[in-house]
Design a protein around this motif. Structure first.
Motif, PDB file in Angstrom:
ATOM      1  N   ASN A 166       0.823  -1.209   0.000  1.00 54.74           N
ATOM      2  CA  ASN A 166       0.000   0.000   0.000  1.00 54.74           C
ATOM      3  C   ASN A 166       0.856   1.257   0.000  1.00 54.74           C
ATOM      4  O   ASN A 166       0.472   2.271  -0.598  1.00 54.74           O
ATOM      5  N   GLY A 167       2.011   1.207   0.655  1.00 55.32           N
ATOM      6  CA  GLY A 167       2.903   2.352   0.652  1.00 55.32           C
ATOM      7  C   GLY A 167       3.394   2.686  -0.744  1.00 55.32           C
ATOM      8  O   GLY A 167       3.408   3.852  -1.155  1.00 55.32           O
ATOM      9  N   PHE A 168       3.805   1.656  -1.500  1.00 55.20           N
ATOM     10  CA  PHE A 168       4.238   1.880  -2.879  1.00 55.20           C
ATOM     11  C   PHE A 168       3.094   2.420  -3.731  1.00 55.20           C
ATOM     12  O   PHE A 168       3.269   3.370  -4.502  1.00 55.20           O
ATOM     13  N   LEU A 169       1.916   1.813  -3.596  1.00 56.19           N
ATOM     14  CA  LEU A 169       0.795   2.235  -4.423  1.00 56.19           C
ATOM     15  C   LEU A 169       0.378   3.666  -4.113  1.00 56.19           C
ATOM     16  O   LEU A 169       0.129   4.459  -5.033  1.00 56.19           O
ATOM     17  N   ARG A 170       0.291   4.018  -2.823  1.00 51.26           N
ATOM     18  CA  ARG A 170      -0.082   5.386  -2.464  1.00 51.26           C
ATOM     19  C   ARG A 170       0.898   6.398  -3.041  1.00 51.26           C
ATOM     20  O   ARG A 170       0.499   7.429  -3.590  1.00 51.26           O
ATOM     21  N   LEU A 171       2.181   6.101  -2.895  1.00 49.75           N
ATOM     22  CA  LEU A 171       3.213   7.021  -3.366  1.00 49.75           C
ATOM     23  C   LEU A 171       3.136   7.205  -4.879  1.00 49.75           C
ATOM     24  O   LEU A 171       3.161   8.337  -5.392  1.00 49.75           O
ATOM     25  N   LEU A 172       3.034   6.114  -5.608  1.00 56.04           N
ATOM     26  CA  LEU A 172       3.046   6.197  -7.063  1.00 56.04           C
ATOM     27  C   LEU A 172       1.762   6.824  -7.605  1.00 56.04           C
ATOM     28  O   LEU A 172       1.805   7.591  -8.579  1.00 56.04           O
ATOM     29  N   MET A 173       0.641   6.552  -6.969  1.00 58.53           N
ATOM     30  CA  MET A 173      -0.598   7.209  -7.379  1.00 58.53           C
ATOM     31  C   MET A 173      -0.506   8.714  -7.158  1.00 58.53           C
ATOM     32  O   MET A 173      -0.986   9.505  -7.982  1.00 58.53           O
ATOM     33  N   ALA A 174       0.128   9.124  -6.063  1.00 59.18           N
ATOM     34  CA  ALA A 174       0.284  10.548  -5.767  1.00 59.18           C
ATOM     35  C   ALA A 174       1.151  11.250  -6.798  1.00 59.18           C
ATOM     36  O   ALA A 174       1.087  12.479  -6.934  1.00 59.18           O
ATOM     37  N   HIS A 175       1.968  10.478  -7.529  1.00 63.53           N
ATOM     38  CA  HIS A 175       2.842  11.053  -8.550  1.00 63.53           C
ATOM     39  C   HIS A 175       2.336  10.758  -9.962  1.00 63.53           C
ATOM     40  O   HIS A 175       3.115  10.715 -10.915  1.00 63.53           O
ATOM     41  N   GLY A 176       1.042  10.577 -10.076  1.00 60.60           N
ATOM     42  CA  GLY A 176       0.417  10.497 -11.388  1.00 60.60           C
ATOM     43  C   GLY A 176       0.543   9.176 -12.100  1.00 60.60           C
ATOM     44  O   GLY A 176       0.422   9.122 -13.330  1.00 60.60           O
ATOM     45  N   CYS A 177       0.764   8.095 -11.346  1.00 61.07           N
ATOM     46  CA  CYS A 177       0.902   6.771 -11.962  1.00 61.07           C
ATOM     47  C   CYS A 177      -0.328   5.913 -11.677  1.00 61.07           C
ATOM     48  O   CYS A 177      -0.962   6.024 -10.627  1.00 61.07           O
ATOM     49  N   VAL A 178      -0.636   5.043 -12.624  1.00 58.41           N
ATOM     50  CA  VAL A 178      -1.735   4.086 -12.502  1.00 58.41           C
ATOM     51  C   VAL A 178      -1.143   2.688 -12.433  1.00 58.41           C
ATOM     52  O   VAL A 178      -0.249   2.350 -13.219  1.00 58.41           O
ATOM     53  N   CYS A 179      -1.608   1.878 -11.497  1.00 57.29           N
ATOM     54  CA  CYS A 179      -1.124   0.495 -11.398  1.00 57.29           C
ATOM     55  C   CYS A 179      -1.732  -0.340 -12.515  1.00 57.29           C
ATOM     56  O   CYS A 179      -2.956  -0.431 -12.632  1.00 57.29           O
ATOM     57  N   ARG A 180      -0.890  -0.942 -13.333  1.00 62.11           N
ATOM     58  CA  ARG A 180      -1.351  -1.803 -14.428  1.00 62.11           C
ATOM     59  C   ARG A 180      -1.262  -3.290 -14.088  1.00 62.11           C
ATOM     60  O   ARG A 180      -1.996  -4.101 -14.651  1.00 62.11           O
TER      61      ARG A 180
END
Length: 200
Positions: A166-180
């Motif tokens: 969840n830490g990785f996902l939160r951080l990357l979403m905050a920087h404009g990334c979508v998990c594929r």
């Protein structure tokens, strides 16, 4: 452990990746999955590139212009021997200012050696270096909560850390990334990889 200590440890164990016992297909299928999301095949960066050149070969075959970076001086020396035409950087990804932006960045079995307190900084740096629609693939420890540990499984003691899934996902979403894609590819081991894409 400091990144320089990790580099010194890896200087001692390059033979593990040069052995016939090493599976040169390790990580290839996940990278093919990541490449399928890439819309423009321009520059690519292999973070913690090591010495096998297997991802550099794949990126070249798929039409990218790859570069590599590693903290281990010996890994970089061997990588340059294998691919003298490729630019390789002997750098600490925690301190290094990335020289360009990229359509694909891979960090396979590498950034988990970054100190926990530097994980957010490095992932932010990598996400920021993605071009619009660029893709980042990286492996991590698929734990629930942030944490760090050391072990000597490979010989010399090295450290591992993870922000947690969840830490990785939160951080990357905050920087404009979508998990594929997110996969525990060696379950029940916690080896996990994520594919994220920068918004266009």
């Amino acid at each position: 452990m400091k990144p320089q200590q990790i580099g010194e440890a890896y200087n001692q164990i390059t033979h593990l990746w040069q052995s016939e016992a090493f599976d040169v297909k390790n990580g290839i299928v996940p990278h093919e999955r990541a490449i399928a999301f890439v819309k423009t095949r321009g520059k690519a960066l292999d973070v913690g590139c090591g010495c096998t050149g297997r991802f550099i070969d794949l990126l070249l075959q798929q039409g990218f212009q790859p570069e590599g970076v590693d903290i281990s001086e010996e890994m970089i020396r061997l990588a340059r021997e294998k691919h003298p035409e490729i630019v390789f950087h002997h750098q600490d990804i925690c301190e290094w200012g990335l020289p360009d932006t990229y359509d694909l960045i891979t960090a396979w079995d590498s950034i988990w050696h970054i100190p926990l307190e530097q994980q957010e900084n490095v992932l932010t740096k990598l996400a920021s270096a993605l071009n619009p629609n660029g893709v980042l693939i990286f492996s991590c420890g698929g734990v629930d909560e942030p944490g760090a540990h050391e072990d000597d499984f490979m010989g010399p003691t090295v450290s591992y850390s993870s922000l947690g899934i969840n830490g990785f996902l939160r951080l990357l979403m905050a920087h404009g990334c979508v998990c594929r894609h997110l996969e525990y590819d060696q379950y029940p081991q916690l080896h996990t990889y994520l594919i994220v894409q920068k918004s266009g």
